[in-house]
Design an enzyme around this catalytic site. Sequence first.
Site, mmCIF file in Angstrom:
data_model
loop_
_atom_site.group_PDB
_atom_site.id
_atom_site.type_symbol
_atom_site.label_atom_id
_atom_site.label_comp_id
_atom_site.label_asym_id
_atom_site.label_seq_id
_atom_site.Cartn_x
_atom_site.Cartn_y
_atom_site.Cartn_z
ATOM 1 C CG HIS A 17 -1.914 -0.981 1.391
ATOM 2 N ND1 HIS A 17 -2.092 -1.745 2.525
ATOM 3 C CD2 HIS A 17 -2.876 -1.388 0.523
ATOM 4 C CE1 HIS A 17 -3.122 -2.564 2.355
ATOM 5 N NE2 HIS A 17 -3.606 -2.378 1.144
ATOM 6 C CE LYS A 41 -16.832 -6.332 2.357
ATOM 7 N NZ LYS A 41 -16.002 -5.880 1.251
ATOM 8 N NE ARG A 90 -2.960 -6.750 -4.869
ATOM 9 C CZ ARG A 90 -3.764 -6.726 -3.811
ATOM 10 N NH1 ARG A 90 -3.290 -7.012 -2.631
ATOM 11 N NH2 ARG A 90 -5.029 -6.450 -3.933
ATOM 12 C CB SER A 128 -4.433 -6.525 4.291
ATOM 13 O OG SER A 128 -3.953 -5.268 3.935
HETATM 14 P P1 ADP Z 1 -5.698 -5.728 0.345
HETATM 15 O O1 ADP Z 1 -5.973 -6.394 -0.968
HETATM 16 O O2 ADP Z 1 -4.262 -5.769 0.731
HETATM 17 O O3 ADP Z 1 -6.657 -6.089 1.452
HETATM 18 P P2 ADP Z 1 -6.978 -3.139 0.176
HETATM 19 O O4 ADP Z 1 -8.365 -3.539 -0.092
HETATM 20 O O5 ADP Z 1 -6.736 -2.390 1.424
HETATM 21 O O6 ADP Z 1 -5.908 -4.250 0.084
HETATM 22 O O7 ADP Z 1 -6.403 -2.383 -1.096
HETATM 23 C C1 ADP Z 1 -6.386 -1.032 -1.310
HETATM 24 C C2 ADP Z 1 -5.653 -0.757 -2.593
HETATM 25 O O8 ADP Z 1 -4.281 -1.077 -2.431
HETATM 26 C C3 ADP Z 1 -6.114 -1.527 -3.843
HETATM 27 O O9 ADP Z 1 -6.014 -0.659 -4.951
HETATM 28 C C4 ADP Z 1 -5.102 -2.618 -3.986
HETATM 29 O O10 ADP Z 1 -4.966 -3.027 -5.325
HETATM 30 C C5 ADP Z 1 -3.870 -1.885 -3.501
HETATM 31 N N1 ADP Z 1 -2.867 -2.809 -3.028
HETATM 32 C C6 ADP Z 1 -2.963 -3.636 -1.989
HETATM 33 N N2 ADP Z 1 -1.821 -4.351 -1.848
HETATM 34 C C7 ADP Z 1 -0.995 -3.940 -2.848
HETATM 35 C C8 ADP Z 1 0.310 -4.314 -3.279
HETATM 36 N N3 ADP Z 1 0.989 -5.275 -2.648
HETATM 37 N N4 ADP Z 1 0.841 -3.665 -4.331
HETATM 38 C C9 ADP Z 1 0.131 -2.736 -4.982
HETATM 39 N N5 ADP Z 1 -1.105 -2.344 -4.652
HETATM 40 C C10 ADP Z 1 -1.662 -2.946 -3.600
#
Ligand code: ADP
Length: 182
Positions: A17, A41, A90, A128
Amino acid sequence: MHRAVCPGSFDPVTLGHLDIVGRASKLFDEVVVAVGVNPSKSRMFTADERIAMLERACGGFDNVRVASFAGLLTDFCRANEVNAIVKGLRAVSDFDYELQMAQMNASLADEVETVFIPTAPEYSFLASSLVKEVARFGGDVSRFVPDFVHAALVSRLTTGPTSDPTSDLTSDNTPADPVPEA
Ligand code: ADP
């Protein structure tokens, strides 16, 4: 003023992130990291805890602030004069869903553009949910999250739901409850 939002659940924030937030901060005048609050959730960390962790993790970026939102992201964008939604990509598996979301959001608010930033290769497998799963089984996830997030994760997993591992992060000492979010 070009203002972008990086939305997500951030339960908890990972280095993946932060890589996206940092790169977005170079492209836009201001970046708002927006924590989605969805009471239906269940989360490991409450919304206040996730916000507190993000505020600490993003402290080094001058033009990044942290907020929360419930409901439609496009409503948040309008209310905060945000012109761009930044999402990290990703893998192909992210793309299908993210394209659908981007097109739906464009149909709701065509003044807001979605911008995709490809993940850094070293974070392409990082999510996460996976970090929590590995940590639950005792795996070492310290390379994937900031130090204080790792400490909070370990504390939450070892002391259980009654602990408040991020109490030093929340400004008002709100009691931590790991299940409900708002
Ligand atoms: P997660 O999939 O880790 O639970 P979130 O729902 O909090 O993540 O994701 C928020 C944003 O961060 C999304 O756009 C997701 O694609 C991006 N994101 C999460 N992990 C990564 C990563 N390892 N590299 C790039 N972007 C990421």
